[in-house]
Scaffold this motif. Structure first.
Motif, PDB file in Angstrom:
ATOM      1  N   ALA A 124       0.852  -1.183   0.000  1.00  0.00           N
ATOM      2  CA  ALA A 124       0.000   0.000   0.000  1.00  0.00           C
ATOM      3  C   ALA A 124       0.889   1.235   0.000  1.00  0.00           C
ATOM      4  O   ALA A 124       1.965   1.240   0.599  1.00  0.00           O
ATOM      5  N   ALA A 125       0.431   2.280  -0.692  1.00  0.00           N
ATOM      6  CA  ALA A 125       1.169   3.546  -0.728  1.00  0.00           C
ATOM      7  C   ALA A 125       0.442   4.556   0.156  1.00  0.00           C
ATOM      8  O   ALA A 125      -0.785   4.672   0.101  1.00  0.00           O
ATOM      9  N   TYR A 126       1.212   5.277   0.973  1.00  0.00           N
ATOM     10  CA  TYR A 126       0.633   6.208   1.931  1.00  0.00           C
ATOM     11  C   TYR A 126       1.085   7.635   1.659  1.00  0.00           C
ATOM     12  O   TYR A 126       2.192   7.877   1.170  1.00  0.00           O
ATOM     13  N   GLU A 127       0.211   8.585   2.022  1.00  0.00           N
ATOM     14  CA  GLU A 127       0.570   9.999   2.097  1.00  0.00           C
ATOM     15  C   GLU A 127       0.398  10.428   3.546  1.00  0.00           C
ATOM     16  O   GLU A 127      -0.594  10.084   4.187  1.00  0.00           O
ATOM     17  N   MET A 128       1.383  11.188   4.054  1.00  0.00           N
ATOM     18  CA  MET A 128       1.327  11.634   5.439  1.00  0.00           C
ATOM     19  C   MET A 128       2.116  12.935   5.572  1.00  0.00           C
ATOM     20  O   MET A 128       3.022  13.200   4.776  1.00  0.00           O
ATOM     21  N   PRO A 129       1.797  13.761   6.565  1.00  0.00           N
ATOM     22  CA  PRO A 129       2.554  15.004   6.764  1.00  0.00           C
ATOM     23  C   PRO A 129       3.898  14.739   7.447  1.00  0.00           C
ATOM     24  O   PRO A 129       4.054  13.753   8.182  1.00  0.00           O
ATOM     25  N   LEU A 130       4.859  15.615   7.187  1.00  0.00           N
ATOM     26  CA  LEU A 130       6.184  15.542   7.818  1.00  0.00           C
ATOM     27  C   LEU A 130       6.812  14.160   7.656  1.00  0.00           C
ATOM     28  O   LEU A 130       7.356  13.580   8.595  1.00  0.00           O
ATOM     29  N   GLY A 131       6.749  13.647   6.432  1.00  0.00           N
ATOM     30  CA  GLY A 131       7.249  12.300   6.187  1.00  0.00           C
ATOM     31  C   GLY A 131       8.731  12.139   6.486  1.00  0.00           C
ATOM     32  O   GLY A 131       9.153  11.116   7.037  1.00  0.00           O
ATOM     33  N   ASP A 132       9.546  13.167   6.150  1.00  0.00           N
ATOM     34  CA  ASP A 132      10.987  13.081   6.400  1.00  0.00           C
ATOM     35  C   ASP A 132      11.289  13.045   7.893  1.00  0.00           C
ATOM     36  O   ASP A 132      12.128  12.261   8.354  1.00  0.00           O
ATOM     37  N   LEU A 133      10.597  13.903   8.648  1.00  0.00           N
ATOM     38  CA  LEU A 133      10.794  13.914  10.107  1.00  0.00           C
ATOM     39  C   LEU A 133      10.344  12.590  10.708  1.00  0.00           C
ATOM     40  O   LEU A 133      11.026  12.038  11.589  1.00  0.00           O
ATOM     41  N   TYR A 134       9.233  12.075  10.229  1.00  0.00           N
ATOM     42  CA  TYR A 134       8.751  10.782  10.723  1.00  0.00           C
ATOM     43  C   TYR A 134       9.797   9.697  10.466  1.00  0.00           C
ATOM     44  O   TYR A 134      10.054   8.847  11.327  1.00  0.00           O
ATOM     45  N   GLY A 135      10.424   9.735   9.291  1.00  0.00           N
ATOM     46  CA  GLY A 135      11.446   8.751   8.962  1.00  0.00           C
ATOM     47  C   GLY A 135      12.623   8.803   9.917  1.00  0.00           C
ATOM     48  O   GLY A 135      13.130   7.764  10.351  1.00  0.00           O
ATOM     49  N   VAL A 136      13.064  10.027  10.272  1.00  0.00           N
ATOM     50  CA  VAL A 136      14.179  10.177  11.207  1.00  0.00           C
ATOM     51  C   VAL A 136      13.803   9.624  12.577  1.00  0.00           C
ATOM     52  O   VAL A 136      14.565   8.853  13.190  1.00  0.00           O
ATOM     53  N   VAL A 137      12.622  10.016  13.058  1.00  0.00           N
ATOM     54  CA  VAL A 137      12.163   9.559  14.381  1.00  0.00           C
ATOM     55  C   VAL A 137      11.965   8.047  14.383  1.00  0.00           C
ATOM     56  O   VAL A 137      12.259   7.373  15.376  1.00  0.00           O
ATOM     57  N   TYR A 138      11.506   7.502  13.257  1.00  0.00           N
ATOM     58  CA  TYR A 138      11.205   6.073  13.170  1.00  0.00           C
ATOM     59  C   TYR A 138      12.468   5.220  13.127  1.00  0.00           C
ATOM     60  O   TYR A 138      12.575   4.206  13.822  1.00  0.00           O
ATOM     61  N   TYR A 139      13.439   5.650  12.320  1.00  0.00           N
ATOM     62  CA  TYR A 139      14.591   4.790  12.072  1.00  0.00           C
ATOM     63  C   TYR A 139      15.761   5.012  13.032  1.00  0.00           C
ATOM     64  O   TYR A 139      16.647   4.156  13.121  1.00  0.00           O
ATOM     65  N   PHE A 140      15.771   6.126  13.754  1.00  0.00           N
ATOM     66  CA  PHE A 140      16.870   6.365  14.690  1.00  0.00           C
ATOM     67  C   PHE A 140      16.972   5.268  15.755  1.00  0.00           C
ATOM     68  O   PHE A 140      18.075   4.756  16.014  1.00  0.00           O
ATOM     69  N   PRO A 141      15.862   4.859  16.410  1.00  0.00           N
ATOM     70  CA  PRO A 141      15.967   3.763  17.387  1.00  0.00           C
ATOM     71  C   PRO A 141      16.462   2.461  16.772  1.00  0.00           C
ATOM     72  O   PRO A 141      17.107   1.659  17.454  1.00  0.00           O
ATOM     73  N   VAL A 142      16.177   2.260  15.488  1.00  0.00           N
ATOM     74  CA  VAL A 142      16.647   1.052  14.805  1.00  0.00           C
ATOM     75  C   VAL A 142      18.175   1.063  14.712  1.00  0.00           C
ATOM     76  O   VAL A 142      18.841   0.071  15.007  1.00  0.00           O
ATOM     77  N   LEU A 143      18.731   2.209  14.307  1.00  0.00           N
ATOM     78  CA  LEU A 143      20.182   2.335  14.193  1.00  0.00           C
ATOM     79  C   LEU A 143      20.862   2.161  15.549  1.00  0.00           C
ATOM     80  O   LEU A 143      21.903   1.508  15.650  1.00  0.00           O
ATOM     81  N   VAL A 144      20.261   2.725  16.585  1.00  0.00           N
ATOM     82  CA  VAL A 144      20.822   2.585  17.933  1.00  0.00           C
ATOM     83  C   VAL A 144      20.770   1.122  18.365  1.00  0.00           C
ATOM     84  O   VAL A 144      21.719   0.605  18.970  1.00  0.00           O
ATOM     85  N   SER A 145      19.686   0.437  18.044  1.00  0.00           N
ATOM     86  CA  SER A 145      19.551  -0.985  18.392  1.00  0.00           C
ATOM     87  C   SER A 145      20.633  -1.816  17.709  1.00  0.00           C
ATOM     88  O   SER A 145      21.251  -2.695  18.334  1.00  0.00           O
ATOM     89  N   ILE A 146      20.882  -1.542  16.423  1.00  0.00           N
ATOM     90  CA  ILE A 146      21.921  -2.266  15.684  1.00  0.00           C
ATOM     91  C   ILE A 146      23.291  -2.013  16.313  1.00  0.00           C
ATOM     92  O   ILE A 146      24.092  -2.942  16.496  1.00  0.00           O
ATOM     93  N   TYR A 147      23.570  -0.754  16.667  1.00  0.00           N
ATOM     94  CA  TYR A 147      24.851  -0.396  17.274  1.00  0.00           C
ATOM     95  C   TYR A 147      25.048  -1.113  18.613  1.00  0.00           C
ATOM     96  O   TYR A 147      26.111  -1.704  18.872  1.00  0.00           O
ATOM     97  N   LEU A 148      24.033  -1.085  19.462  1.00  0.00           N
ATOM     98  CA  LEU A 148      24.149  -1.701  20.789  1.00  0.00           C
ATOM     99  C   LEU A 148      24.294  -3.218  20.690  1.00  0.00           C
ATOM    100  O   LEU A 148      25.098  -3.820  21.407  1.00  0.00           O
ATOM    101  N   LEU A 149      23.523  -3.842  19.807  1.00  0.00           N
ATOM    102  CA  LEU A 149      23.632  -5.289  19.642  1.00  0.00           C
ATOM    103  C   LEU A 149      25.012  -5.687  19.134  1.00  0.00           C
ATOM    104  O   LEU A 149      25.582  -6.684  19.577  1.00  0.00           O
ATOM    105  N   SER A 150      25.565  -4.895  18.222  1.00  0.00           N
ATOM    106  CA  SER A 150      26.907  -5.173  17.697  1.00  0.00           C
ATOM    107  C   SER A 150      27.940  -5.109  18.807  1.00  0.00           C
ATOM    108  O   SER A 150      28.843  -5.958  18.886  1.00  0.00           O
ATOM    109  N   LYS A 151      27.821  -4.113  19.679  1.00  0.00           N
ATOM    110  CA  LYS A 151      28.743  -3.983  20.811  1.00  0.00           C
ATOM    111  C   LYS A 151      28.591  -5.143  21.774  1.00  0.00           C
ATOM    112  O   LYS A 151      29.581  -5.679  22.293  1.00  0.00           O
ATOM    113  N   MET A 152      27.367  -5.553  22.031  1.00  0.00           N
ATOM    114  CA  MET A 152      27.120  -6.647  22.963  1.00  0.00           C
ATOM    115  C   MET A 152      27.691  -7.956  22.431  1.00  0.00           C
ATOM    116  O   MET A 152      28.270  -8.750  23.170  1.00  0.00           O
ATOM    117  N   ILE A 153      27.509  -8.189  21.125  1.00  0.00           N
ATOM    118  CA  ILE A 153      28.031  -9.415  20.528  1.00  0.00           C
ATOM    119  C   ILE A 153      29.549  -9.440  20.579  1.00  0.00           C
ATOM    120  O   ILE A 153      30.171 -10.492  20.793  1.00  0.00           O
TER     121      ILE A 153
END
Length: 225
Positions: A124-153
């Motif tokens: 499905a294709a979506y339209e939403m306001p502030l899509g770029d800001l939403y992307g930053v807020v959405y994906y930042f925790p993902v990047l932090v999770s990858i970083y922390l897991l890499s350190k733990m391993i």
């Protein structure tokens, strides 16, 4: 011609409900596994919402917002899980939910800006306001999770079974990296990114369920002997 829009979402939702049943019956009821149950529930909720909207052609902006509300808590909850696995015990951990809560609260004032512009069998294709800001807020925790897991391993003194951590990290990487590459190569598909990701996130549902099945007291005791 019959309407097959959203059928793939229904198929994935059925897989995720099976995973939830297995988690409920077979996984040890510890804190980490309860968070994983919550993560898979969010993924199931989004897939069912996408199927319902596309199959019934119910494109209400309220329903679209609800689907975003459901899936928006996935990355911070995933980071919360990683911090929990890392044995971080601080009430300030809850602050990781603040950015997305603020953004979702703002969206309540512009609900009519949410819409589905296209529904297919796959996405499905979506339209939403502030899509770029939403992307930053959405994906930042993902990047932090990858970083922390890499350190733990990489940490040789870490007590938790490293195989479990590798399973979790591989699940996240296999979900996000291919989607990021697809959007980078075909930017015209940016409106489909949420639907792309949530289909790919079925890998997270599978790998995190595997983590939960292995995440019990006996296995941890055996791995520390």
């Amino acid at each position: 011609m019959e309407n097959y829009a959203g059928i793939i979402s229904l198929f994935i939702a059925c897989i995720e409900i099976v995973l939830l049943i297995n988690l409920f019956i077979f996984a040890e009821k510890n804190r980490e596994n309860k968070i994983i149950f919550g993560l898979v529930t969010l993924l199931f909720g989004y897939q069912f919402m996408e199927f319902f909207m596309c199959y019934t052609e119910s494109y209400s902006y309220i329903l679209v917002y609800l689907s975003f509300l459901i899936i928006s808590f996935l990355p911070p909850l995933m980071l919360y899980l990683v911090l929990t696995v890392n044995q971080v015990k601080n009430k300030l951990m809850l602050l990781i939910f603040v950015p997305i809560v603020i953004l979702l609260s703002y969206y309540l004032f512009v609900l009519d800006s949410f819409e589905i512009t296209n529904c297919t069998v796959l996405f499905a294709a979506y339209e939403m306001p502030l899509g770029d800001l939403y992307g930053v807020v959405y994906y930042f925790p993902v990047l932090v999770s990858i970083y922390l897991l890499s350190k733990m391993i990489a940490n040789p003194i870490y007590k938790v079974n490293k195989i479990n951590l590798i399973i979790m990290l591989v699940g996240i990487l296999l979900t996000f990296v291919p989607v990021a590459l697809i959007i980078a190569i075909f930017p015209v598909l940016i409106d489909y990114v949420e639907s792309f990701f949530c289909k790919a996130a079925s890998i997270i549902a599978l790998t995190f369920t595997l983590y939960a099945m292995r995440n019990n007291s006996k296995i941890k005791e055996d791995s520390n002997e």
